[in-house]
Design a protein around this motif. Structure first.
Motif, PDB file in Angstrom:
ATOM      1  N   GLY A 257       9.023  11.933   5.310  1.00 59.21           N
ATOM      2  CA  GLY A 257      10.167  12.122   6.203  1.00 59.21           C
ATOM      3  C   GLY A 257      10.189  13.203   7.071  1.00 59.21           C
ATOM      4  N   GLN A 258       8.853  13.987   7.159  1.00 57.58           N
ATOM      5  CA  GLN A 258       9.025  15.164   7.993  1.00 57.58           C
ATOM      6  C   GLN A 258       8.528  14.834   9.355  1.00 57.58           C
ATOM      7  OE1 GLN A 258       9.688  18.111   6.750  1.00 57.58           O
ATOM      8  NE2 GLN A 258      10.086  16.958   4.568  1.00 57.58           N
ATOM      9  N   ARG A 259       9.196  15.579  10.127  1.00 63.24           N
ATOM     10  CA  ARG A 259       8.686  15.550  11.898  1.00 63.24           C
ATOM     11  C   ARG A 259       7.947  16.757  12.271  1.00 63.24           C
ATOM     12  NH1 ARG A 259      13.972  14.469  15.527  1.00 63.24           N
ATOM     13  NH2 ARG A 259      12.245  15.059  17.102  1.00 63.24           N
ATOM     14  N   ASP A 260       7.780  18.004  11.393  1.00 60.79           N
ATOM     15  CA  ASP A 260       7.105  18.953  12.017  1.00 60.79           C
ATOM     16  C   ASP A 260       5.889  18.822  11.322  1.00 60.79           C
ATOM     17  OD1 ASP A 260       5.727  21.338  11.806  1.00 60.79           O
ATOM     18  OD2 ASP A 260       7.508  22.605  11.417  1.00 60.79           O
ATOM     19  N   LEU A 261       4.794  18.826  12.021  1.00 62.20           N
ATOM     20  CA  LEU A 261       3.269  18.385  11.783  1.00 62.20           C
ATOM     21  C   LEU A 261       2.833  19.058  10.431  1.00 62.20           C
ATOM     22  CD1 LEU A 261       0.883  16.599  11.798  1.00 62.20           C
ATOM     23  CD2 LEU A 261       0.150  17.837  13.784  1.00 62.20           C
TER      24      LEU A 261
ATOM     25  N   THR B 226     -11.704  14.362  15.540  1.00 60.14           N
ATOM     26  CA  THR B 226     -11.697  15.127  14.543  1.00 60.14           C
ATOM     27  C   THR B 226     -10.457  14.982  13.472  1.00 60.14           C
ATOM     28  OG1 THR B 226     -10.849  17.105  15.396  1.00 60.14           O
ATOM     29  CG2 THR B 226     -13.324  17.004  15.097  1.00 60.14           C
ATOM     30  N   SER B 227      -9.396  14.788  14.230  1.00 56.47           N
ATOM     31  CA  SER B 227      -7.909  14.545  13.382  1.00 56.47           C
ATOM     32  C   SER B 227      -7.999  13.187  12.774  1.00 56.47           C
ATOM     33  CB  SER B 227      -6.889  14.581  14.246  1.00 56.47           C
ATOM     34  OG  SER B 227      -5.611  14.489  13.371  1.00 56.47           O
ATOM     35  N   PHE B 228      -8.594  12.171  13.420  1.00 57.93           N
ATOM     36  CA  PHE B 228      -8.827  10.644  12.907  1.00 57.93           C
ATOM     37  C   PHE B 228      -9.736  10.679  11.653  1.00 57.93           C
ATOM     38  CE2 PHE B 228     -11.187   6.616  12.977  1.00 57.93           C
ATOM     39  CZ  PHE B 228     -10.042   5.926  12.907  1.00 57.93           C
ATOM     40  N   VAL B 229     -10.753  11.505  11.906  1.00 58.03           N
ATOM     41  CA  VAL B 229     -11.667  11.484  10.845  1.00 58.03           C
ATOM     42  C   VAL B 229     -11.144  12.178   9.592  1.00 58.03           C
ATOM     43  CG1 VAL B 229     -13.825  12.588  10.064  1.00 58.03           C
ATOM     44  CG2 VAL B 229     -13.705  11.664  12.297  1.00 58.03           C
ATOM     45  N   ALA B 230     -10.294  13.498   9.577  1.00 59.27           N
ATOM     46  CA  ALA B 230      -9.699  13.950   8.695  1.00 59.27           C
ATOM     47  C   ALA B 230      -8.898  13.193   8.187  1.00 59.27           C
ATOM     48  CB  ALA B 230      -9.107  15.320   9.088  1.00 59.27           C
ATOM     49  N   SER B 231      -8.075  12.356   8.870  1.00 56.84           N
ATOM     50  CA  SER B 231      -6.791  11.723   8.364  1.00 56.84           C
ATOM     51  C   SER B 231      -7.372  10.511   7.523  1.00 56.84           C
ATOM     52  CB  SER B 231      -5.841  11.020   9.462  1.00 56.84           C
ATOM     53  OG  SER B 231      -5.478  12.007  10.116  1.00 56.84           O
ATOM     54  N   MET B 232      -8.402   9.901   7.909  1.00 60.03           N
ATOM     55  CA  MET B 232      -9.135   8.821   7.105  1.00 60.03           C
ATOM     56  C   MET B 232      -9.836   9.502   5.829  1.00 60.03           C
ATOM     57  SD  MET B 232      -8.487   5.995   8.741  1.00 60.03           S
ATOM     58  CE  MET B 232      -6.806   6.682   9.284  1.00 60.03           C
ATOM     59  N   SER B 233     -10.191  10.503   6.114  1.00 58.21           N
ATOM     60  CA  SER B 233     -10.756  11.075   4.653  1.00 58.21           C
ATOM     61  C   SER B 233      -9.843  11.375   3.741  1.00 58.21           C
ATOM     62  CB  SER B 233     -11.447  12.412   4.978  1.00 58.21           C
ATOM     63  OG  SER B 233     -12.001  12.735   3.958  1.00 58.21           O
TER      64      SER B 233
ATOM     65  N   ALA C 242      -0.382   5.370   4.982  1.00 55.40           N
ATOM     66  CA  ALA C 242       0.751   5.159   5.829  1.00 55.40           C
ATOM     67  C   ALA C 242       1.240   6.452   6.474  1.00 55.40           C
ATOM     68  CB  ALA C 242       1.729   4.680   4.952  1.00 55.40           C
ATOM     69  N   LEU C 243       1.345   7.589   5.900  1.00 54.42           N
ATOM     70  CA  LEU C 243       1.761   8.868   6.220  1.00 54.42           C
ATOM     71  C   LEU C 243       0.802   9.138   7.404  1.00 54.42           C
ATOM     72  CD1 LEU C 243       3.499  11.099   5.662  1.00 54.42           C
ATOM     73  CD2 LEU C 243       1.543  12.096   4.238  1.00 54.42           C
ATOM     74  N   PHE C 244      -0.547   9.070   7.407  1.00 57.92           N
ATOM     75  CA  PHE C 244      -1.297   9.722   8.087  1.00 57.92           C
ATOM     76  C   PHE C 244      -1.741   8.784   9.435  1.00 57.92           C
ATOM     77  CE2 PHE C 244      -1.835  12.820   5.246  1.00 57.92           C
ATOM     78  CZ  PHE C 244      -2.228  14.044   6.026  1.00 57.92           C
ATOM     79  N   ALA C 245      -1.238   7.513   8.926  1.00 56.57           N
ATOM     80  CA  ALA C 245      -1.341   6.311  10.452  1.00 56.57           C
ATOM     81  C   ALA C 245      -0.084   6.765  11.221  1.00 56.57           C
ATOM     82  CB  ALA C 245      -1.068   5.074   9.858  1.00 56.57           C
ATOM     83  N   ARG C 246       0.825   7.414  10.614  1.00 59.75           N
ATOM     84  CA  ARG C 246       1.955   7.510  11.716  1.00 59.75           C
ATOM     85  C   ARG C 246       1.662   9.054  12.300  1.00 59.75           C
ATOM     86  NH1 ARG C 246       6.215  11.034   9.373  1.00 59.75           N
ATOM     87  NH2 ARG C 246       7.421  11.543  11.119  1.00 59.75           N
ATOM     88  N   VAL C 247       0.869   9.901  11.767  1.00 55.26           N
ATOM     89  CA  VAL C 247       0.587  11.199  12.474  1.00 55.26           C
ATOM     90  C   VAL C 247      -0.377  10.750  13.459  1.00 55.26           C
ATOM     91  CG1 VAL C 247      -0.726  13.186  12.169  1.00 55.26           C
ATOM     92  CG2 VAL C 247       0.635  12.648  10.382  1.00 55.26           C
ATOM     93  N   ILE C 248      -1.360   9.879  13.317  1.00 52.28           N
ATOM     94  CA  ILE C 248      -2.064   9.650  14.412  1.00 52.28           C
ATOM     95  C   ILE C 248      -1.518   8.715  15.468  1.00 52.28           C
ATOM     96  CG2 ILE C 248      -4.125   8.102  15.171  1.00 52.28           C
ATOM     97  CD1 ILE C 248      -5.140  10.467  13.492  1.00 52.28           C
TER      98      ILE C 248
END
Lengths: 149, 500
Positions: B296-300, B376-383, B424-430
């Protein structure tokens, strides 16, 4: 009542402080130097030394203390104390061990004995009195309007 | 320097010396504090790689401080787990220190930042190399107190509030730990961890051990932010400057929490089935609660902080399983999480540096403006989400496999579900930060300075290749040696006391 009172507490407190501040300082130095042969040591003595400066500041206000001991000097003493302590530990490596004793151990219960322990006590006392006094200064000098801009 | 045992005190002495030289001279000589801040972790990283080599030859190194014989003197111990943790901590710290060089220009008193940063590093290295329970506590406090000050570094209202909350809760945690040490000392009359382990093995009074176990679970659980004790983390991590968030989440909670907890439970007290199942339960609970709160967070940064709680749950679940495979997975996940969570916090710092906001809803389309950060953020999120070629996949796979092997199908199922939710969480971040249309007000946004980019790229590279740590040949050198220490359990004390 004068218009603008001079800083610090009343004349009674100031007079007593003039007599006691040096005694407290001397007692602190005594505790530090005798740390290896009687109860006390660098930390306890350092706290007492810091108390003598705090005592002076409470009675006379901060300007009087800053004339004797500036803020920069306190910061310098604090870092130097830590570095000297670390240097003593590293010099111990000459005997093969970190913190090894590289000085003669001397006679038990003599003031000049116990190898590196008195030197470490002095280094710790510098770190402690300067650190504790710096904490006190931070609490005194921090004004609330500097926060939350 | 022929004897590798001399390495041990260096891990504490070098960062302490650098910290105090920096506080002495950094204000006058500005380049010195940048140099010390980045060079010290680099030297320590080199030393920890030497340590891995030394452990490979000797398996256990014991250093007796001041030449006092064990178990009376203070011991520093280097074994497989120590060298594993040292490499992880110092590598991530080096990347963060390089990043901080440019990032911290926005703050005043940068030299004070580096002093506290190096003190925190000294504390963490001290916790890792200490073979003495009370010294472990002292170094733990050094690292913790430095981190309280660093959380408050911005000195604005919410930062001071978060730091105060963190300081109060952290101190309560430390008190539990101290009380546990006091109880152990009162029955064993020794503080050396190996000696204490032998004394406790003879100890008949199981009630006391139970009491101490609960105290340590609360104390170290608070440092590691396991779920019932996690309340400080979502405030402290977002309030700190980005390099410090990365340090806290990447290495501090692991060193002070998980390393110390598992070292004491496995090697000193001895892991009982009860503690093992409590660890597994708390791990799974953290995993599930952390990810649900993160969604539910908006603050990254707050989102990342909750996700840290969730990922720490994986590590604790793996270690709590106490099978060699589970521990291997837990340790590899600890390593991976250090790298990718540090990277994600550095990414969030880069976004904040460039745009001035951490609100996910306000960002969007930054991929074109900030290619390095977004890649780099994509790499980290997928990891972190456990996508196959990246490191996070292998460690999660190992943990889930180990849970299935040990017959804990429920925990394995939860681990899979949480992994999907993390994706799902990090897909939303990206999607929110980097994809979509570029808002007009971000037209002027530029990529962050070169040092920040270099540090993020290095961490992203490690995310990509950390799966190779499992390849036979590399695994024996690094991960297996650490796993062995856990598997040996209480025999650890014989290993150390027999080594003098």
């Amino acid at each position: 009542m004068p218009e603008k009172p001079e800083p610090g507490m009343t004349i009674l407190v100031k007079t007593v402080t003039r007599l006691t501040a040096w005694l407290i300082l001397l007692y602190g130095i005594y505790i530090v130097l005798h740390g290896h042969i009687s109860p006390g040591g660098g930390f306890a003595g350092g706290v007492i030394i810091a108390l003598s400066f705090i005592h002076l500041m409470l009675a006379y206000g901060k300007e009087v203390v800053f004339r004797k001991l500036s803020k920069e000097m306190v910061e310098l003493m604090e870092s130097t104390g830590a570095l000297v302590f670390l240097a003593i530990a590293l010099l111990g490596l000459t005997t093969g061990y970190f913190f090894g004793n590289f000085l003669p151990a001397g006679e038990p219960f003599n003031l000049f004995s116990a190898g590196t322990i008195p030197l470490s006590n002095i280094a710790i006392s510098f770190k402690v009195w300067a650190g504790l006094f710096a904490v006190f200064l931070a609490l005194v000098l921090l004004r609330i309007d500097n926060v939350g801009e | 320097m022929s004897d590798p045992v001399v390495l041990l005190p260096c891990f504490v002495a070098v960062p302490l010396a650098a910290a105090f030289v920096n506080s002495l001279l950094g204000k006058r000589i500005h380049w010195l504090s940048d140099l010390l801040g980045s060079l010290t972790p680099l030297i320590l990283l080199g030393l920890s790689l030497l340590a891995v080599q030394a452990v490979r030859a000797d398996s256990v190194l014991v250093y007796q401080v001041g030449g006092w014989k064990l178990p009376i003197g203070i011991a520093m111990v280097m074994d497989g787990l120590t060298s594993f943790m040292l490499v992880t901590v110092n590598m991530v710290t080096f990347a963060i220190a390089v990043y901080a060089r440019d990032y911290m220009e926005r703050y005043t008193s940068k030299e004070m930042f580096y002093t506290l940063f190096l003190l925190m590093l000294a504390g963490m290295n001290g916790v890792i190399v200490s073979g003495d329970l009370f010294n472990l506590f002292v170094f733990l406090e050094i690292a913790a107190v430095a981190s309280y000050a660093l959380v408050a570094f911005g000195t604005e209202r919410h930062e001071l509030e978060a730091a105060f909350k963190y300081a109060v809760m952290g101190t309560v945690g430390s008190l539990f730990i101290l009380l546990g040490i006091v109880f152990l000392y009162s029955v064993t009359s020794t503080l050396n961890m190996a000696d204490m382990g032998q004394m406790l093995a003879k100890q008949k009074d199981t009630n006391l051990i139970l009491m101490v176990s609960v105290l340590f679970l609360m104390g170290f659980g608070l440092k590691a932010a396991l779920v019932p004790f996690h309340a400080w983390l979502p405030d402290a991590h977002p309030s700190a400057p980005a390099p410090i968030s990365a340090m806290l989440s990447g290495v501090l909670i692991k060193t002070l929490g998980i390393y110390a907890l598992s070292r004491i439970f496995f090697n000193v007290i001895g892991l009982t089935p009860a503690v093992s199942s409590i660890l597994m339960f708390l791990g799974t609970l953290s995993m599930v609660v952390g990810v649900l709160l993160a969604i539910g967070q908006r603050d990254l940064k707050r989102l990342l902080a909750y996700s840290s709680i969730s990922q720490i749950g994986y590590v604790v679940l793996g270690i709590g399983l106490a099978t060699p495979l589970g521990i291997l997975g837990g340790l590899l996940h600890l390593f991976n999480h250090s790298v990718f969570k540090a990277l994600l916090f550095l990414n969030s710092g880069a976004l904040e540096y460039a745009t001035g906001t951490r609100d996910l809803e306000a960002m969007g389309g930054l991929r074109k403006k900030m290619p390095v950060t977004s890649t780099t953020s994509f790499v980290a999120s997928m990891s972190i989400a456990g996508m196959p070629p990246f490191g996070g996949f292998w460690s999660k796979l190992l943990i889930i496999m180990a849970a299935v092997q040990a017959g804990h199908l429920g925990y394995a199922l939860w681990a899979v579900i949480v992994s999907v939710l993390t994706l799902a969480l990090f897909a939303r971040v990206i999607k929110n930060a980097f994809l979509g249309n570029l808002d007009d007000r971000w037209q002027g946004v530029r990529e962050v300075p070169a040092f920040m980019q270099a540090s993020m790229m290095a961490l992203a590279f490690i995310c990509l290749v950390s799966g190779t740590l499992l390849i036979p040949g590399i695994r024996e050198v690094f991960l297996n040696q650490a796993t062995e220490i856990f598997v040996k359990g209480s025999d650890y004390s014989i290993l150390i006391l027999g080594n003098i």
